[in-house]
Design an enzyme around this catalytic site. Sequence first.
Site, PDB file in Angstrom:
ATOM      1  N   SER A  51       0.824  -1.214   0.000  1.00 52.35           N
ATOM      2  CA  SER A  51       0.000   0.000   0.000  1.00 52.35           C
ATOM      3  C   SER A  51       0.854   1.258   0.000  1.00 52.35           C
ATOM      4  O   SER A  51       1.964   1.275   0.553  1.00 52.35           O
ATOM      5  CB  SER A  51      -0.892   0.026   1.238  1.00 52.35           C
ATOM      6  OG  SER A  51      -1.814  -1.015   1.190  1.00 52.35           O
ATOM      7  N   GLU A  68      -3.792 -14.780   0.670  1.00 51.56           N
ATOM      8  CA  GLU A  68      -4.117 -14.021   1.868  1.00 51.56           C
ATOM      9  C   GLU A  68      -5.595 -14.167   2.204  1.00 51.56           C
ATOM     10  O   GLU A  68      -5.978 -14.254   3.360  1.00 51.56           O
ATOM     11  CB  GLU A  68      -3.764 -12.544   1.643  1.00 51.56           C
ATOM     12  CG  GLU A  68      -3.896 -11.686   2.891  1.00 51.56           C
ATOM     13  CD  GLU A  68      -3.663 -10.195   2.619  1.00 51.56           C
ATOM     14  OE1 GLU A  68      -3.413  -9.834   1.460  1.00 51.56           O
ATOM     15  OE2 GLU A  68      -3.755  -9.413   3.574  1.00 51.56           O
ATOM     16  N   SER A 114     -10.621  -4.704   0.926  1.00 53.86           N
ATOM     17  CA  SER A 114     -11.696  -4.225   1.795  1.00 53.86           C
ATOM     18  C   SER A 114     -12.983  -4.987   1.499  1.00 53.86           C
ATOM     19  O   SER A 114     -13.125  -5.601   0.438  1.00 53.86           O
ATOM     20  CB  SER A 114     -11.923  -2.727   1.585  1.00 53.86           C
ATOM     21  OG  SER A 114     -12.578  -2.519   0.348  1.00 53.86           O
ATOM     22  N   GLU A 157     -15.705  -3.906   0.675  1.00 57.22           N
ATOM     23  CA  GLU A 157     -16.330  -3.373  -0.542  1.00 57.22           C
ATOM     24  C   GLU A 157     -15.685  -4.006  -1.785  1.00 57.22           C
ATOM     25  O   GLU A 157     -16.363  -4.287  -2.767  1.00 57.22           O
ATOM     26  CB  GLU A 157     -16.205  -1.844  -0.575  1.00 57.22           C
ATOM     27  CG  GLU A 157     -17.127  -1.142   0.419  1.00 57.22           C
ATOM     28  CD  GLU A 157     -16.775  -1.423   1.877  1.00 57.22           C
ATOM     29  OE1 GLU A 157     -15.580  -1.514   2.217  1.00 57.22           O
ATOM     30  OE2 GLU A 157     -17.712  -1.568   2.687  1.00 57.22           O
TER      31      GLU A 157
END
Lengths: 391, 378
Positions: A129, A245, A376, A378
């Site tokens: 990130s 993951e 996320s 979403e």
Amino acid sequence: MRLQLSPEDQSFREEMRTFFTREFPESIRDAVKAHRELTRDQIVESQRVLNKAGLAVPHWPVEYGGHDWTPLQRHIWHEEMQAAYVPAPLAFNTSMVGPVIAAFGTQEQKDRFLPATANLDIWWCQGFSEPEAGSDLASLRTSAVREGDEFVVNGQKTWTTLGQHADWIFCLVRTDPHAVKKQRGISFLLFPMDSPGVTLRPIELLDGGHEVNEVFFEDVRVPAENLVGEENRGWDYAKFLLGNERVGVAPVGHVKRLVAEAKRHAGEITVGDSTLLADPLLAARIAELENDLLSLELTALRVVANSADGKPHPASSVLKLRGTELQQAATELLVDVAGPDSLASFATEGSDVPEWARVVTPQYLNFRKASIYGGSNEVQRTIIAGTILGL
Amino acid sequence: MDFSYDNEQTALREAVAGLLTKAYGGDERRTVTRSEPGFDEATWGRLAEMGVLGLPFAEADGGMGAGPVEVALVATEMGKVLAPEPFVETVVLAGGLIAALGTETQRTELLTAIAEGTSIVVLAHAEPGLRWSPSAGSVTAEQSGDSWTLTGVKEPVPHGARADSFVVSARTADGATQLFLVGGDAEGLTRTGYRTHDGGRAARVAFAGTPAELLGEAGGDRTADVERALAMARIAYANESVGAMDTALAMTSEYLTTRKQFGVTLNKFQALTFRAADMYVSLELARSIALWATMVADAGGDVVLAADRARLTTSRAGRHIGKEAIQLHGGIGVTAEYKVGHYTSRLTAIDHQLGDGDWALGRLAAGVAGHESVDPLS
């Protein structure tokens, strides 16, 4: 259709349970049980104990310490570990960079890194990130420019979990800024955290803890031999890593523990002539959470039971989404059980508030992260809508 | 631990799906449910020929000797097309009680007739105000020598107007719940049938000194037997509702990719696709727990508890998916001409048939202190 485990899986489960509850260091399990932050040494010791027993990297290739376990056996291993308060092996090592090196690294990289990664002789952190690249990871801007047999890295990473303990970082860098598709110009680099030009700044979280960091790179020189796989193919490896993951991310055992703990405390808190656990509203809330958790666990079992051919079961996308929702619901439940005691979050040893009630709110606040990391929730909904429902 | 069907079960599922798609693949259900008896006698006959109506009964009783897994997969297929035939009501509920308690003569006669499709038997248990109790309420049974008579009202009794005979719960003089067999043409029996909102049928069934035959041997209280039969039916309904939710979501996804507004198909709106994704989550969680409860029943585990757990999750999921399916379709979802709203209506009916989600939650909450955590494999 059959409910029971096969006799082999039953004895496998017993074997795991026995090891985790009888042979694993009690002091570390107690610390996990009390929600205390583990020290670096405890995390390292924990993983070495697991690795010595052949239980740190079961999903790796056999020649590097893995086992030919079925997906169900891996699930059982993971669940029993959580149930026994044994910390899972460091995900950055065992679920993330290890499998990438095993799948795409050179023989030299495998020999150099895999044994040390399994044993936590090298502590890895994740450089994915960036401030401007969160869910939209492919828009990352940290650059690596080839100069002779070196890459020169400049830029910034963020949310680098436990970077303060790390020896090495696996990093996504942009090696081709002119690629037509932004995913095509990314490479996967490995380098030591003590390389000249690497600086680390801690980010304090809402819970008061130091879990994540910003990492800055200024003309960091990385030998080209530390490139994993092909240049500009790093996005493929990252997708492979993120796939790993998400698998097994349903924290069923962890949530079970939290709910059991909430019940135990609620049963000891007196309200009027009775206990908090006897309060019908709280009892209903717990019963509903237990049922939701049961349906999640069963979905996880369906996924592992039906993914033997290597293809992920479509329902696997439900696991991350629902698993983190329930994890958050359980941490919230604990705060509500603690009630006014939950305000004594940062009280010191002299406090009359029990230790568990002091840690529940920081834990609740910390676990807001769960629906954000690992893609996320979403992003998970986007995946379900797009790849499963065809929307 | 194995969630897959074996070859025979897969073949059964395909055969049932083929039969039901032929019967209800188009607009047939609307025509069938608008005329009496509210289901298709020919389809019922075909289910009998296929052996579906005798699935859970012992071979000695005229059945197929199959189990809850086979029952569940039939119920799921019926849910997918909203087949209105009284499979759960007759085979699982009334048939289940006769199989568990009936004398050899009762079993042979009645179960064979159910399996052959020649007799519709239903359980008359619900009474106004009784709210899903496993015990009988105000219907009383009076004994005179070896014979019994029943007095009181049962309502709503599923398919009570069409039924050839009834299994009726009633209170005896000592307050115990007993079960009785009553023929459809019994003296002093009046039935008033009506349509239910989901296209089904129910009736008020009144007994006025109606002669009845004790189901099984005399003695004891049958509350626990009724509870167990209701649990088996709840598990079957859980599977039926998963089938219905499956289709409701498939129809909704299809609609989102074809219906255009503002010049684009609806799937371009994230507000809608995210809601569809949440429907998928609810569906898969409900499917998992329905399959699990089925396996608990198959393994001879605690079916009452497993049924409550399945009831809670499928109730929540059924409401979520049913309501969202209509909302994502828009106005057309509320019309009787279009299918999707009927799925919502059926899911609503199932929810209240044998206990709704909050009711199940109340029972689970009462036992929450009795275990540390829930282990699905134990």
